[in-house]
Design an enzyme around this catalytic site. Structure first.
Site, mmCIF file in Angstrom:
data_model
loop_
_atom_site.group_PDB
_atom_site.id
_atom_site.type_symbol
_atom_site.label_atom_id
_atom_site.label_comp_id
_atom_site.label_asym_id
_atom_site.label_seq_id
_atom_site.Cartn_x
_atom_site.Cartn_y
_atom_site.Cartn_z
ATOM 1 N N GLU A 1 110.638 126.221 13.274
ATOM 2 C CA GLU A 1 110.164 127.197 12.284
ATOM 3 C C GLU A 1 108.711 126.928 11.905
ATOM 4 O O GLU A 1 107.920 127.862 11.730
ATOM 5 C CB GLU A 1 111.075 127.170 11.049
ATOM 6 N N GLU B 1 120.602 125.032 13.638
ATOM 7 C CA GLU B 1 121.190 124.998 12.295
ATOM 8 C C GLU B 1 122.662 125.374 12.299
ATOM 9 O O GLU B 1 123.467 124.825 11.546
ATOM 10 C CB GLU B 1 120.416 125.925 11.349
ATOM 11 N N GLY C 1 113.925 123.437 11.440
ATOM 12 C CA GLY C 1 112.701 123.574 10.663
ATOM 13 C C GLY C 1 111.471 123.221 11.485
ATOM 14 O O GLY C 1 110.378 123.734 11.223
HETATM 15 C C1 3H9 Z 1 117.061 122.585 9.460
HETATM 16 O O1 3H9 Z 1 116.075 122.321 10.077
HETATM 17 C C2 3H9 Z 1 117.104 123.594 8.352
HETATM 18 C C3 3H9 Z 1 115.905 124.475 8.288
HETATM 19 O O2 3H9 Z 1 116.107 125.639 9.067
HETATM 20 C C4 3H9 Z 1 115.652 125.011 6.901
HETATM 21 C C5 3H9 Z 1 115.336 124.054 5.836
HETATM 22 C C6 3H9 Z 1 114.965 124.737 4.542
HETATM 23 N N1 3H9 Z 1 117.296 114.673 9.655
HETATM 24 O O3 3H9 Z 1 120.380 111.897 17.501
HETATM 25 P P1 3H9 Z 1 119.679 110.598 17.551
HETATM 26 C C7 3H9 Z 1 118.333 110.732 12.779
HETATM 27 S S1 3H9 Z 1 118.523 121.816 9.775
HETATM 28 C C8 3H9 Z 1 117.536 113.398 9.364
HETATM 29 O O4 3H9 Z 1 120.475 109.368 17.697
HETATM 30 P P2 3H9 Z 1 118.453 111.358 20.040
HETATM 31 C C9 3H9 Z 1 119.708 110.399 13.303
HETATM 32 O O5 3H9 Z 1 120.660 110.414 12.285
HETATM 33 C C10 3H9 Z 1 118.119 120.589 10.990
HETATM 34 N N2 3H9 Z 1 117.811 112.457 10.291
HETATM 35 O O6 3H9 Z 1 118.525 110.595 18.655
HETATM 36 C C11 3H9 Z 1 119.477 109.038 13.887
HETATM 37 O O7 3H9 Z 1 119.460 108.115 12.815
HETATM 38 P P3 3H9 Z 1 120.004 106.622 13.011
HETATM 39 C C12 3H9 Z 1 117.990 121.177 12.328
HETATM 40 C C13 3H9 Z 1 117.841 112.851 11.557
HETATM 41 O O8 3H9 Z 1 117.181 110.967 20.657
HETATM 42 C C14 3H9 Z 1 118.055 109.138 14.436
HETATM 43 O O9 3H9 Z 1 117.436 110.216 13.743
HETATM 44 N N3 3H9 Z 1 117.756 120.114 13.295
HETATM 45 C C15 3H9 Z 1 117.614 114.172 11.921
HETATM 46 O O10 3H9 Z 1 119.725 111.214 20.780
HETATM 47 C C16 3H9 Z 1 117.997 109.403 15.914
HETATM 48 O O11 3H9 Z 1 118.802 110.531 16.219
HETATM 49 C C17 3H9 Z 1 118.775 119.530 13.934
HETATM 50 O O12 3H9 Z 1 119.923 119.866 13.750
HETATM 51 C C18 3H9 Z 1 117.313 115.108 10.917
HETATM 52 N N4 3H9 Z 1 117.062 116.389 11.197
HETATM 53 O O13 3H9 Z 1 118.375 112.904 19.638
HETATM 54 C C19 3H9 Z 1 118.398 118.458 14.912
HETATM 55 N N5 3H9 Z 1 117.731 114.275 13.271
HETATM 56 O O14 3H9 Z 1 119.127 106.030 14.078
HETATM 57 C C20 3H9 Z 1 119.264 117.255 14.716
HETATM 58 C C21 3H9 Z 1 118.011 113.045 13.714
HETATM 59 O O15 3H9 Z 1 119.872 106.013 11.666
HETATM 60 N N6 3H9 Z 1 118.885 116.149 15.562
HETATM 61 N N7 3H9 Z 1 118.096 112.173 12.697
HETATM 62 O O16 3H9 Z 1 121.435 106.789 13.470
HETATM 63 C C22 3H9 Z 1 119.202 116.082 16.881
HETATM 64 O O17 3H9 Z 1 119.725 117.006 17.462
HETATM 65 C C23 3H9 Z 1 118.876 114.808 17.594
HETATM 66 O O18 3H9 Z 1 118.744 113.795 16.634
HETATM 67 C C24 3H9 Z 1 117.581 114.829 18.450
HETATM 68 C C25 3H9 Z 1 117.272 113.401 18.968
HETATM 69 C C26 3H9 Z 1 117.790 115.775 19.633
HETATM 70 C C27 3H9 Z 1 116.402 115.291 17.634
#
Ligand code: 3H9
Length: 699
Positions: free
Chosen positions: A105, A125, A102
């Protein structure tokens, strides 16, 4: 102004900053904040351009995954993006860190995008079992062209700023996000650049319209890579709408598909895996202040398959390694294999052509354990016997510098005994990698009785640095993964005696989604290893022994539980094996019976879950999610089934306990009796997840 989105005005430029740590995910508050800020700035006569940027370590990393499955709150993301895209003034996304899902997006709804040079942009996603749900499937291909667009959406892999610039996803590479974004906005105003709305820009699509093979190819590749997953195909299909579905209709369909997938079993399991992976890196019982020790120099003992793979993992992360062997010959062989391995990857296009030389240059092969003296972390990967391990650790104790972390890559042995041979048991722990260690992502971090908290933290941090997924486990035979595997292997072997054939058992396991069944896996690992160890211990396993006595050691002799023809690794059922099994059973007076696939599946999977319950009760693993992570990343458990303990909760613990009790009775195998924790939760109608949550709240 909202709490998570603030607006500053620098004369005619409005700077809208999202500040919602840790990753600026698009929670309802963030969505609302951006929506209000953009609409207000759009209507403000003093404002001529808007810069959307983020505070903290990253641009928006996506929708807030924790909100999925809860009642949706307005404004929806699509409405926020429409407000940006329809804004009469130029809106510029200034990106740093990661613009994901998102987040990208939102950026694609902006009229211009600029990014810092280390930024990464992608639509991941699909890795959560989803398709992008707010226009990503339609706007990204319009920005970068359909070919790269479909690849990015279907694989979920992000691209860096340089590639984004090359393909027109960003306009410029900037220094800092806020200052760079503002400078770019001034340029847009000074040059009177026309506002570019991707929804109206079909320039990159027209050329590709005639040839749709890119979609069929992307879908075929996705299918091959991800057996059983729904999302990659849905992604490919959604992108193909750019050709003949009107933009608004495509957005509607995209949203419907997103909502269907987000409510589905696969995405729920994949989201569980996402959070379980992050949770597994958290260590229970470590004081807040425990900080990792400095790790700049690493030594690895043993240049065999495991040692070599571990050394490559460090070199891949740019960390220099001293690789230690006992003789020049062994060292040369080990380095030669690594070199070949890198070259094969480069030839396939997996790494750049100059990477093999660069990475090999980071690996310094030497003979003699005294070379560990400068290492901050030593990982021992020598032959798997306690005697040899103790010998090595006695020498490490002598040569390693004070404070060095001493890790063993043992897959079964008692780390407490290894630690006790040194004068510094607090510095000793297990780092159990999985073969091939340069590919498999799991690292079981084995906490011994005296391991110091900062040593544990160091091992977890180091594993992450080399792109492994760490999971902390306690000391027991086989730790978590191999202990559960042993429970499965026992049943696999028994099934052969009772009436099944290797190919039947393996087919059930691979149909379930694991990459290999137990017998093909045995052939790959080599059947002679277990045979020798059984002989040493005076144990018999009649069918496996008979195979080895017939010279069938697995793939290495082109015959094992299967036959292998023409140098191929493809297992072929062998009538000779069927005969050998039947003869062995007849000799032992065992009456074979027809065994259904359902029974095979239950006896392959439920004993693992049962062992998992014992592991949890013994606190060898802190959480059921940790066990899931171990199976997902160490053994290829299908991600859309979330891991064995998650799967158990979905099937229902009551059913599993009943079936285990039934099989225990039918086969007379007491190890199949439901473990006390499983039985207790089954009787109370609870789940492993619920049990873990209650335990965490009580702590
Ligand atoms: C989407 O976007 C759908 C849309 O197309 C449409 C919607 C209508 N949400 O990984 P880390 C938390 S789907 C909530 O350890 P890093 C994570 O749980 C989404 N929480 O850090 C952790 O919490 P905690 C598409 C999130 O530096 C903390 O943040 N996006 C989210 O190694 C730190 O994360 C993705 O799939 C989130 N979206 O890596 C991206 N993301 O500290 C998913 C993270 O309590 N995220 N958290 O354990 C990642 O790939 C990695 O977190 C990122 C940072 C690369 C961003």
């Amino acid at each position: 102004m909202s709490e998570v989105v603030r607006v500053e005005r620098h004369d005619v430029i409005a700077i809208v900053t999202v500040d919602s740590p840790p990753v600026n995910a698009l929670s309802a508050a963030v969505r609302g904040g951006i929506y209000d800020a953009v609409r207000a700035a759009g209507a403000d006569p003093q404002v001529q351009a808007i810069v959307l940027t983020c505070a903290g370590r990253t641009f928006i990393a996506g929708a807030d995954i924790t909100e999925f499955g809860k009642p949706p709150k307005q404004p929806f993301l699509g409405e926020v993006i429409a407000a940006i895209e329809n804004c009469p003034k130029p809106v510029i996304a200034a990106i740093h860190g990661t613009a994901l899902g998102g987040g990208l997006e939102v950026a694609l709804g902006c009229h211009f995008r600029v990014a810092t040079k280390d930024a990464r942009l992608g639509l991941p996603e699909v890795k959560l079992g989803l398709i992008p749900g707010a226009g990503g499937t339609q706007r990204l291909p319009r920005a970068v062209g359909p070919e790269l667009g479909v690849k990015m959406v279907v694989t979920g892999d992000p691209i860096g700023a340089a590639e984004a610039l090359k393909h027109g996803l960003i306009e410029e590479v900037i220094e800092g996000p806020a200052s760079g974004g503002e400078a770019f906005a001034r340029k847009v105003l000074a040059e009177k650049r026309p506002v570019r709305r991707l929804r109206d820009d079909d320039s990159k699509i027209a050329a590709a319209r005639a040839d749709r093979s890119i979609f069929t190819n992307a879908a075929a590749a996705a299918n091959k890579r991800n057996r059983g997953l729904e999302a990659p195909l849905a992604c490919a299909e959604a992108v193909s709408w750019i050709f003949d579905v009107p933009f608004d209709e495509a957005l509607k369909r995209e949203r419907e598909t997103f909502l269907r997938l987000v409510a589905g079993d696969q995405s729920r399991a994949q989201r569980h895996a996402f959070f379980a992976e992050r949770e597994a890196a958290k260590i229970d019982g470590v004081p807040e202040g425990a900080r990792p020790r400095k790790v700049e120099r690493v030594a690895i003992i043993g240049a065999g398959t495991m040692g070599g793979g571990i050394a490559m993992s460090f070199a891949n992360a740019g960390i220099p390694v001293t690789l230690i062997e006992t003789g020049e010959e062994q060292l040369k062989r080990g380095l030669g294999i690594m070199q070949k391995n890198y070259e094969a990857t480069a030839a396939r296009g997996g790494i750049p052509a100059d990477a093999p030389a660069k990475r090999m240059a980071l690996i310094n092969g030497v003979v003699g354990l005294e070379h560990v003296k400068d290492a901050d972390l030593v990982i021992e990967a020598v032959f798997e016997t306690m005697e040899i391990k103790k010998e090595v650790f006695t020498k490490l104790d002598q040569y390693a510098k004070p404070g060095a972390v001493l890790a063993s890559n043992t897959s079964y042995l008692n780390i407490n005994d290894i630690a006790a041979i040194t004068r510094r048991p607090q510095d000793v722990l297990g780092m159990h990698f999985f073969s091939p260690a340069n590919v498999m992502k799991l690292c079981e971090i084995v906490r011994a009785a005296k391991t110091a908290p900062d040593v544990l933290v160091t091992a977890v941090a180091t594993a992450k640095r080399i792109a492994k997924v760490p999971a902390v486990v306690g000391v027991c035979d086989g730790f978590v993964g191999n202990r559960m595997l042993a429970a499965r292997s026992k049943q696999a072997e028994k099934l052969l005696f009772e009436g099944a054939l290797p190919q039947q058992v393996d087919a059930v396991v691979t149909k379930f989604g694991l990459p290999m069944g137990p017998f093909a896996m045995g052939d790959l690992a080599g059947l002679d290893i277990g045979w020798r160890s059984r002989k040493d211990r005076g144990i018999k396993s009649e069918i496996a022994d008979a195979l080895c006595e017939a010279g069938r050691f697995g793939q290495k002799t082109a015959k094992g539980y299967y036959k292998y023809e023409g140098g191929s690794r493809a297992p072929l059922p062998d009538p000779e094996v069927e005969k050998l099994i039947e003869e062995t059973c007849a000799r032992l007076g065992i009456q074979r019976r027809a065994i259904s696939d359902d029974e095979i599946l239950e006896r392959m999977v439920y004993p693992m879950i049962n062992e998992g319950a014992r592991i949890l009760a013994e606190k060898i693993a802190a959480r059921p999610g940790d066990i899931d992570v171990i199976w997902l990343y160490g053994y290829g458990w299908p991600v859309y089934r979330g891991g064995p303990m998650y799967y158990a909760d979905q099937v229902g613990l009551k059913h599993i306990a009943e079936r285990l009790a039934f099989h225990a009775k039918q086969t007379g195998d007491a190890s199949l009796e439901p473990a006390p924790l499983l039985k207790e939760l089954a009787e109370k109608g609870e789940t492993f997840a619920g049990w873990a949550k209650a335990a965490a709240q009580a702590a």
